[in-house]
Design an enzyme around this catalytic site. Structure first.
Site, PDB file in Angstrom:
ATOM      1  N   HIS A 141       0.813  -1.217   0.000  1.00 27.72           N
ATOM      2  CA  HIS A 141       0.000   0.000   0.000  1.00 27.72           C
ATOM      3  C   HIS A 141       0.846   1.267   0.000  1.00 27.72           C
ATOM      4  CE1 HIS A 141      -3.609  -2.324   0.349  1.00 27.72           C
ATOM      5  NE2 HIS A 141      -3.226  -2.883   1.475  1.00 27.72           N
ATOM      6  N   ARG A 201       7.440  -5.252   2.917  1.00 30.63           N
ATOM      7  CA  ARG A 201       6.122  -5.854   2.735  1.00 30.63           C
ATOM      8  C   ARG A 201       5.877  -5.879   1.221  1.00 30.63           C
ATOM      9  NH1 ARG A 201       0.323  -4.796   4.659  1.00 30.63           N
ATOM     10  NH2 ARG A 201       0.559  -2.669   4.032  1.00 30.63           N
ATOM     11  N   ASP A 245      16.636 -10.066  -3.410  1.00 27.82           N
ATOM     12  CA  ASP A 245      17.802  -9.744  -4.252  1.00 27.82           C
ATOM     13  C   ASP A 245      18.247  -8.295  -4.029  1.00 27.82           C
ATOM     14  OD1 ASP A 245      17.719 -12.248  -5.333  1.00 27.82           O
ATOM     15  OD2 ASP A 245      17.135 -11.624  -7.354  1.00 27.82           O
ATOM     16  N   GLU A 296      -4.567 -11.882   8.316  1.00 25.22           N
ATOM     17  CA  GLU A 296      -5.438 -10.705   8.258  1.00 25.22           C
ATOM     18  C   GLU A 296      -6.799 -11.011   7.627  1.00 25.22           C
ATOM     19  OE1 GLU A 296      -3.401  -7.508   6.171  1.00 25.22           O
ATOM     20  OE2 GLU A 296      -2.613  -8.840   4.640  1.00 25.22           O
ATOM     21  N   ASP A 306      -7.329  -5.223   7.721  1.00 25.83           N
ATOM     22  CA  ASP A 306      -7.949  -6.272   6.899  1.00 25.83           C
ATOM     23  C   ASP A 306      -8.608  -7.330   7.764  1.00 25.83           C
ATOM     24  OD1 ASP A 306      -7.601  -5.506   4.174  1.00 25.83           O
ATOM     25  OD2 ASP A 306      -5.450  -5.836   4.404  1.00 25.83           O
TER      26      ASP A 306
HETATM   27  C1  3PY Z   1      -3.683  -4.098   7.754  1.00 27.26           C
HETATM   28  O1  3PY Z   1      -3.967  -3.492   8.796  1.00 27.26           O
HETATM   29  O2  3PY Z   1      -4.490  -4.763   7.096  1.00 27.26           O
HETATM   30  C2  3PY Z   1      -2.329  -4.034   7.271  1.00 27.26           C
HETATM   31  O3  3PY Z   1      -2.011  -4.686   6.299  1.00 27.26           O
HETATM   32  C3  3PY Z   1      -1.357  -3.134   7.988  1.00 27.26           C
HETATM   33  O4  3PY Z   1      -0.567  -2.468   7.104  1.00 27.26           O
HETATM   34 MG    MG Z   2      -3.600  -5.574   5.242  1.00 24.92          MG
END
Ligand code: 3PY
Ligand code: MG
Length: 237
Positions: free
Chosen positions: A33, A56, A70, A132, A158
């Protein structure tokens, strides 16, 4: 000891360096994100001196995981890992054969430790699976037990969305706190690490007390926006 992690979304090495100077134990550069493309990620990974630099990745995709490693990431956080099969996919993408299926090409990663054999360098990377969704919660023990998964990292927004509670971090609803405790327990039972995304110091402390090994304490975009708002309001007061 709890690891205090800083979350970085702004794809600018100078801004990243200023933010990291706070002294985080680890930082995470967010390619899901956040604004990082491959070039920006390469530059920021080279600029940052923080002991542990995680990425991430955009998706549970071996090519994206291999590229982040890499480029010199010390580990990856993989979003939306919902089953043991998906956990195996990400874990195998992180390691060279015979442990996994990562393609050889150390690239800038080799600059970190030119004398280390590539395999030992690669062995020290961390693979974090994001828990999540409700589906991931239902499979959390199997995900935690997957060889090569080093930690479970909670995405609270999420997760809350998936539980029908609407997006938001730093949550106190009993259902969310129970899910967080469940994830931490699953990690510990498998001998793995647990981590959680937070955006306030108070909640990061609460999660550290609950037992989480890594707590995200601050996010660059929120810090930037909050500080500007607060200073402007103070000036006008
Ligand atoms: C979430 O809260 O879903 C995340 O992925 C945190 O960045
Ligand atoms: Mg998330």
């Amino acid at each position: 000891m709890v690891r205090y992690n800083g979350w970085i979304s702004i794809p600018e090495p100078y801004a990243n360096g200023l933010f990291a100077q706070a002294g985080f134990d680890s930082v995470t550069l967010d390619c899901q994100h956040g604004g990082f493309d491959e070039r920006a990620l390469a530059l920021s990974l080279q600029a940052l001196k923080t002991p542990q630099r995680l990425v991430r990745v955009l998706w549970n995709e071996p090519a994206l995981i291999g590229k982040a490693l890499d480029l010199g990431a010390d580990g990856v956080i993989v979003p939306l890992v919902n089953s043991a099969a998906e956990a195996r996919r990400m874990a195998e993408a992180c390691r060279y054969p015979p442990k996994g299926s990562r393609s050889f090409g150390p690239g800038p990663a080799a600059l970190r430790a030119p004398d280390a054999p590539y395999a030992s360098l690669a062995d020290s990377i961390e693979a974090w699976a994001m828990i999540e969704t409700r589906e991931a919660l239902d499979s959390v023990d199997a995900i935690a037990a997957t060889p090569g998964v080093d930690g479970l990292f909670v995405g609270p927004n999420d997760l809350a969305l998936s539980l029908g509670l609407g997006a938001g971090s730093n949550r106190q609803e009993p259902e969310i706190l129970a899910a967080l405790a469940r994830i931490d327990r699953a990690a510990k039972a498998a001998g793995k690490m647990s981590g959680v995304f937070c955006t306030t110091a108070a909640y990061a402390r609460q999660m550290a007390t609950l037992g989480f090994d890594m707590v995200t304490t601050a996010s660059d975009t929120l810090v930037f926006a909050d500080a500007a708002r607060r200073i402007l309001a103070e000036a006008k007061a």
